[in-house]
Write an enzyme that holds these catalytic residues in place. Structure first.
Site, PDB file in Angstrom:
ATOM      1  N   THR A  97      90.001  37.629  75.933  1.00 30.18           N
ATOM      2  CA  THR A  97      91.315  37.101  75.545  1.00 30.18           C
ATOM      3  C   THR A  97      92.220  38.286  75.213  1.00 30.18           C
ATOM      4  OG1 THR A  97      90.935  36.981  73.155  1.00 30.18           O
ATOM      5  CG2 THR A  97      90.083  35.160  74.488  1.00 30.18           C
ATOM      6  N   CYS A  98      93.433  38.001  74.748  1.00 25.34           N
ATOM      7  CA  CYS A  98      94.347  39.094  74.404  1.00 25.34           C
ATOM      8  C   CYS A  98      93.837  39.906  73.217  1.00 25.34           C
ATOM      9  CB  CYS A  98      95.740  38.553  74.111  1.00 25.34           C
ATOM     10  SG  CYS A  98      95.797  37.354  72.753  1.00 25.34           S
ATOM     11  N   ASN A  99      93.016  39.293  72.379  1.00 23.88           N
ATOM     12  CA  ASN A  99      92.544  39.978  71.172  1.00 23.88           C
ATOM     13  C   ASN A  99      91.102  40.452  71.250  1.00 23.88           C
ATOM     14  OD1 ASN A  99      94.848  39.996  69.538  1.00 23.88           O
ATOM     15  ND2 ASN A  99      94.533  37.868  68.962  1.00 23.88           N
ATOM     16  N   SER A 114      89.117  35.340  63.875  1.00 22.24           N
ATOM     17  CA  SER A 114      90.448  35.454  64.476  1.00 22.24           C
ATOM     18  C   SER A 114      91.437  36.109  63.524  1.00 22.24           C
ATOM     19  CB  SER A 114      90.970  34.070  64.866  1.00 22.24           C
ATOM     20  OG  SER A 114      90.135  33.470  65.828  1.00 22.24           O
TER      21      SER A 114
END
Length: 446
Positions: free
Chosen positions: A49-51, A109
């Site tokens: 993912t982006c993270n 997260s």
């Protein structure tokens, strides 16, 4: 078998590295298959993912699994191991399982408790499953992680309290004015924060939203997504006349809404309350505007306290989920222990099936006039008898694998049923490896 995860995320790597080491949709399928084909790797799932970019593998040896997974990641993106390693984290066994459960539940997260990552993990797992890069271990582990995450979000309410300033602004508006469905709302600024604010308003039921921005095209882009209208910021005074709520988040260097602007708007608003929420830094609205009758002005510091309170609530809920994760992993580790006796169970079933087939063939020779239906009925009853006879022995061997004297119990079991000694050696080796891994983890925890 051992579970290993190698990866990087927003805690270990800056965005400049994360954007280099990120699998696009078009390359994910080829990558997860290529990873599974590496030496010592039997199952693979990639979450990107982006993270975060995380490679989950099942391997026969942790050290070789670590090495070949790191090498694969570096080679895929044209980096050297020396360039990549400073940004990597590696978890094995219990820690790898715990990491997966925490990621899937949103506990790892940036915004604790968010649910988007749950869908991303599910998609990654289903992709790997379709490509047959998952097997016995990951099929069970990922399904249990997803199930626990869904249940945890439903039962703890960890995602209910706003923990971003834009979401807190909308929550505050609802608390002060009730439903937003019949409210006229002005959003000033169409940047990332303004767009997120508009999204949160729309999801809260607001339908009369007007977006003001210096660049009209950007205002139109945001407004069109959420059934709103758009205007240049030069027309803002007209918007203030009819607004119930104003939420401002521009990047201006000084206040763009003066006290006199609000005072002028109040002349045409009767006695309606006027809620102003300023989430810009520097502030967009002159603080003295809040002194006017009927005007309620809140700034980012007011919202930060709300966010902090809500984050504290989320952390309480997160602690509950952590306890669920610990229990789920303990249960999964128990299941992993029984994998060592799977070859023994398979051999016992194969022996039983062979006896059934030989007995059936003997019956057919002695009773040559049996019809196909009679053969089918007899075959089903024979299989039922065998399954009933095996139920207790199979239950015993699974339980025995988790006992302190497992090796002795399994040896006696093998001798009783005259099973191949090589199967015992394989089972014993697997149990020793599992015991060593558990002992190492407990020593670290102490």
């Amino acid at each position: 078998m051992h579970i290993v995860v190698v990866g990087l995320n927003n805690k270990t790597a800056p965005v400049s590295i994360r954007e280099q080491v990120s699998f696009g949709e078009h390359e994910m399928k080829g990558a997860v298959v290529a990873l599974r084909d590496e030496k010592s790797i039997f199952e693979s799932v990639i979450v990107s993912t982006c993270n975060r970019t995380e490679l989950y593998v099942v391997t026969d040896q942790p050290h070789t699994g670590r090495y070949y997974t790191k090498r694969f990641l570096a080679n895929w993106f044209g980096l050297t191991m020396e360039e990549l390693e400073p940004y990597l984290f590696i978890h094995e066994g219990f820690d790898a399982m715990k990491h997966l459960f925490r990621v899937t539940s949103g506990l790892d997260s940036m915004i604790v408790g968010e649910t988007q990552i749950l869908g991303q993990v599910k998609t990654s797992f289903f992709t790997a499953q379709k490509l047959e890069t998952t097997g016995t271990v990951f099929n069970k582990l990922f399904k249990e992680a997803v199930t626990l995450a869904k249940r945890a979000h439903a039962e703890t309410g960890i995602g209910e309290n706003a923990v971003s300033v834009s979401a807190a602004a909308v929550t505050l508006a609802e608390q002060l004015l009730g439903s937003l469905e019949d409210k006229s709302i002005v959003v000033i600024g169409a940047g990332e924060t303004g767009e997120l604010t508009t999204l949160n308003l729309y999801e809260a039921g607001a339908r009369d939203i007007t977006v003001f921005n210096r660049t009209l095209a950007k205002a139109e882009e945001v407004a069109n997504r959420f059934e709103g209208s758009a205007h240049s910021i030069n027309e803002m005074q007209c918007g203030l006349l009819r607004a119930d709520i104003v939420i401002s988040s521009t990047g201006a260097k000084r206040a763009i809404i003066k006290r006199e602007d609000i005072a002028a708007a109040q002349l045409f608003r009767s006695d309606r309350p006027f809620l102003l929420i300023d989430i810009a830094v520097p502030r967009d609205i002159e603080p003295t505007a809040g002194d006017l009758p009927g005007v309620h002005l809140y700034d980012v510091d007011d919202l930060t306290s709300i966010v902090q309170q809500n984050m504290a609530e989320r952390m309480k809920e997160a602690a509950k989920i952590e306890r669920r994760i610990e229990a789920a992993i303990a249960e999964f580790e128990g299941w992993m222990t029984t994998l060592g006796v799977v070859p023994i169970i398979t051999e016992l079933r194969d022996q039983s099936l062979k006896i059934q087939q030989e007995t059936m063939q003997s019956l057919e020779r002695k009773l040559p006039n049996m019809t196909n239906r009679e053969k089918t009925v007899i075959g089903k009853h024979m299989k039922s008898i065998i399954n009933q006879l095996l139920r207790e022995p199979l239950s015993y061997i699974k339980d025995a694998a988790a006992k302190p004297d497992a090796e002795q119990r399994i040896a006696q079991f093998m001798d009783t049923f005259a099973l191949d000694e090589e199967l015992f050696d394989s089972a014993a080796e697997e149990m020793v490896l599992q015991e060593e891994t558990t002992a190492e983890r407990k020593a670290v925890n102490r």
